[in-house]
Write a protein that holds these residues in place. Structure first.
Motif, PDB file in Angstrom:
ATOM      1  N   ARG A   8      41.614  76.324  59.502  1.00  0.00           N
ATOM      2  CA  ARG A   8      40.346  75.676  59.845  1.00  0.00           C
ATOM      3  C   ARG A   8      39.198  76.346  59.089  1.00  0.00           C
ATOM      4  NH1 ARG A   8      38.206  73.082  64.687  1.00  0.00           N
ATOM      5  NH2 ARG A   8      35.994  73.559  64.990  1.00  0.00           N
ATOM      6  N   PHE A   9      38.353  75.530  58.466  1.00  0.00           N
ATOM      7  CA  PHE A   9      37.182  76.018  57.749  1.00  0.00           C
ATOM      8  C   PHE A   9      35.958  75.203  58.178  1.00  0.00           C
ATOM      9  CE2 PHE A   9      40.832  76.959  55.160  1.00  0.00           C
ATOM     10  CZ  PHE A   9      40.614  78.257  54.724  1.00  0.00           C
ATOM     11  N   THR A  10      34.842  75.865  58.312  1.00  0.00           N
ATOM     12  CA  THR A  10      33.577  75.209  58.645  1.00  0.00           C
ATOM     13  C   THR A  10      32.715  75.129  57.388  1.00  0.00           C
ATOM     14  OG1 THR A  10      33.657  76.052  60.914  1.00  0.00           O
ATOM     15  CG2 THR A  10      31.509  75.322  60.100  1.00  0.00           C
ATOM     16  N   TRP A  11      32.050  74.000  57.210  1.00  0.00           N
ATOM     17  CA  TRP A  11      31.169  73.845  56.055  1.00  0.00           C
ATOM     18  C   TRP A  11      29.774  73.414  56.498  1.00  0.00           C
ATOM     19  CZ3 TRP A  11      29.033  68.997  55.407  1.00  0.00           C
ATOM     20  CH2 TRP A  11      29.686  67.918  56.038  1.00  0.00           C
ATOM     21  N   THR A  12      28.790  73.828  55.731  1.00  0.00           N
ATOM     22  CA  THR A  12      27.392  73.487  55.993  1.00  0.00           C
ATOM     23  C   THR A  12      26.739  73.063  54.684  1.00  0.00           C
ATOM     24  OG1 THR A  12      27.272  75.087  57.801  1.00  0.00           O
ATOM     25  CG2 THR A  12      25.189  74.290  56.893  1.00  0.00           C
ATOM     26  N   ARG A  13      26.074  71.910  54.716  1.00  0.00           N
ATOM     27  CA  ARG A  13      25.427  71.392  53.497  1.00  0.00           C
ATOM     28  C   ARG A  13      23.920  71.527  53.594  1.00  0.00           C
ATOM     29  NH1 ARG A  13      23.002  66.353  52.138  1.00  0.00           N
ATOM     30  NH2 ARG A  13      23.683  65.377  54.096  1.00  0.00           N
ATOM     31  N   THR A  43      24.985  63.770  57.335  1.00  0.00           N
ATOM     32  CA  THR A  43      25.812  64.836  57.914  1.00  0.00           C
ATOM     33  C   THR A  43      25.604  66.132  57.143  1.00  0.00           C
ATOM     34  OG1 THR A  43      27.481  63.190  58.515  1.00  0.00           O
ATOM     35  CG2 THR A  43      28.141  65.510  58.573  1.00  0.00           C
ATOM     36  N   THR A  44      25.346  67.202  57.856  1.00  0.00           N
ATOM     37  CA  THR A  44      25.081  68.479  57.192  1.00  0.00           C
ATOM     38  C   THR A  44      26.073  69.579  57.560  1.00  0.00           C
ATOM     39  OG1 THR A  44      23.553  69.113  58.968  1.00  0.00           O
ATOM     40  CG2 THR A  44      22.605  68.015  57.028  1.00  0.00           C
ATOM     41  N   THR A  45      26.968  69.318  58.501  1.00  0.00           N
ATOM     42  CA  THR A  45      27.945  70.344  58.856  1.00  0.00           C
ATOM     43  C   THR A  45      29.196  69.692  59.422  1.00  0.00           C
ATOM     44  OG1 THR A  45      28.301  72.431  60.067  1.00  0.00           O
ATOM     45  CG2 THR A  45      27.109  70.672  61.206  1.00  0.00           C
ATOM     46  N   GLY A  46      30.291  70.408  59.396  1.00  0.00           N
ATOM     47  CA  GLY A  46      31.556  69.890  59.911  1.00  0.00           C
ATOM     48  C   GLY A  46      32.668  70.904  59.710  1.00  0.00           C
ATOM     49  N   THR A  47      33.875  70.509  60.041  1.00  0.00           N
ATOM     50  CA  THR A  47      35.041  71.374  59.868  1.00  0.00           C
ATOM     51  C   THR A  47      36.142  70.610  59.155  1.00  0.00           C
ATOM     52  OG1 THR A  47      35.937  70.752  62.027  1.00  0.00           O
ATOM     53  CG2 THR A  47      34.552  72.725  61.939  1.00  0.00           C
ATOM     54  N   VAL A  48      36.996  71.333  58.456  1.00  0.00           N
ATOM     55  CA  VAL A  48      38.174  70.742  57.826  1.00  0.00           C
ATOM     56  C   VAL A  48      39.391  71.543  58.277  1.00  0.00           C
ATOM     57  CG1 VAL A  48      37.029  69.747  55.819  1.00  0.00           C
ATOM     58  CG2 VAL A  48      37.747  72.135  55.739  1.00  0.00           C
TER      59      VAL A  48
END
Length: 338
Positions: free
Chosen positions: A49-54, A92-97
């Motif tokens: 699991r990785f979290t990303w922020t744009r 959308t500015t954040t989420g997880t993959v």
């Protein structure tokens, strides 16, 4: 003069607003150097699991988050695992993959340029995947134009390294008997690995163990099972009782097993566990017996000597001389006492 000035202000505000996107990745997964997540074969199907922020604006086209065996920067290809796709109007500015090595291997069969798809079992060699984000950058003469080419906009670049290969079989090079302990030198350990030594008491020569009327009261009665049914990853053949497991980082000296009984023979075998968690086949077993110390080894260590493999050797120069001198004084005092 005011209209041109106002026009310049509006143009400047538009230019400031056109900031290219940037993506930051974070992960709670334990990593090694260079943000590498090492995955053993036993965890090939487990998702990471990785979290990303744009931040910034998507300037035409799309922003892609994907995993690839290639370098980050371009649009994802048919053989990459596509995770997220955001259009220029997406807020959308954040989420997880979440994805596994198993999914990454399967995606490689999506085109002719990346090789055939593989499975956790068929992929027998080490392979690495980069977690990437790419999008069109803002540029041009005034710095406000959406560029045609895609560029890498993600950081840091996390790497999933699939390591399905267990280490080579180690060798027990020497066992040094000590007081209620055994010091075991294991050869063949690679860097960043762990040396594991398993030990169990050798079964006695009784042939009726477990069949006497008082079975269960003799020292070995009812327990002499030839190593079968013991708890642990290994069952040492010809042993009785539980298997004790002691480990130590490679390169940090011998593995010392304490709490043993002097005069009792123990059977040992060694395993190597690599950084990915893969374990080697067990070494050939070796029998050894701890003995009551007469004090010589302890005096040697107290004088500055060190245990080196199967034999102890004093270093050269002043240090070695000091050790030998101390031993000489100790032996001399022992003779006088006796």
């Amino acid at each position: 003069m005011r209209l041109p000035f106002i026009g310049l202000l509006l143009f400047a505000s538009t230019a400031v607003a056109q900031v290219g996107p940037a993506v930051s990745f974070t992960s709670a997964t334990t990593t090694t150097s260079n943000n590498t997540v090492t995955v053993p074969k036993s965890e090939c199907g487990n998702a990471r699991r990785f979290t990303w922020t744009r931040t910034g604006n998507i300037c035409g086209g799309s922003l892609f988050i994907y995993a690839t065996t290639g370098t980050c920067g371009g649009e994802p290809t048919a053989t990459d695992l596509k995770l997220v796709s955001l259009g220029s109007s997406d807020s959308t500015t954040t989420g997880t993959v979440n994805f596994s090595v198993q999914q990454l291997l399967a995606a490689r069969g999506g085109g002719t340029d990346g090789g055939s798809a593989a499975t956790c079992d068929s992929q027998t060699s080490e392979i690495s995947f980069n977690l990437c984000a790419s999008a069109r950058q803002v540029g041009g003469y005034l710095g406000t134009e959406c560029q045609t080419a895609y560029a890498n906009v993600g950081s840091p670049t996390f790497v999933l390294k699939y390591d399905p290969q267990p280490p080579a079989t180690p060798t027990i090079a020497a066992v040094i008997p000590r007081d209620s302990a055994l010091s075991v030198q294991v050869d063949g350990a690679e860097a960043d690995s762990t040396v594991i030594v398993e030990v169990a008491m050798v079964a006695s020569a009784d042939t009726d163990a477990g069949t006497d009327g008082d079975a269960g009261t003799d020292a070995d009665a009812g327990t002499d099972d030839g190593g079968l049914g013991l708890v642990g990853s290994l069952a040492l053949e010809g042993t009785t009782g539980p298997v004790t497991r002691v480990d130590k980082a490679a390169g940090e000296g011998n593995v010392v097993i304490t709490g043993l009984t002097n005069g009792v023979t123990y059977r040992l075998q060694a395993i190597i566990r690599d950084a990915a968690g893969n374990e080697s086949p067990a070494s050939a077993s070796v029998d050894a017996t701890p003995v009551k110390s007469n004090g010589l080894f302890d005096a040697y260590v107290d004088a500055g000597g060190q245990e080196r493999g199967g034999c102890a050797a004093a270093g050269g120069g002043l240090a070695g001389g000091a050790v030998l001198a101390a031993l000489g004084i100790w032996l001399s005092s022992r003779r006088k006492v006796s």
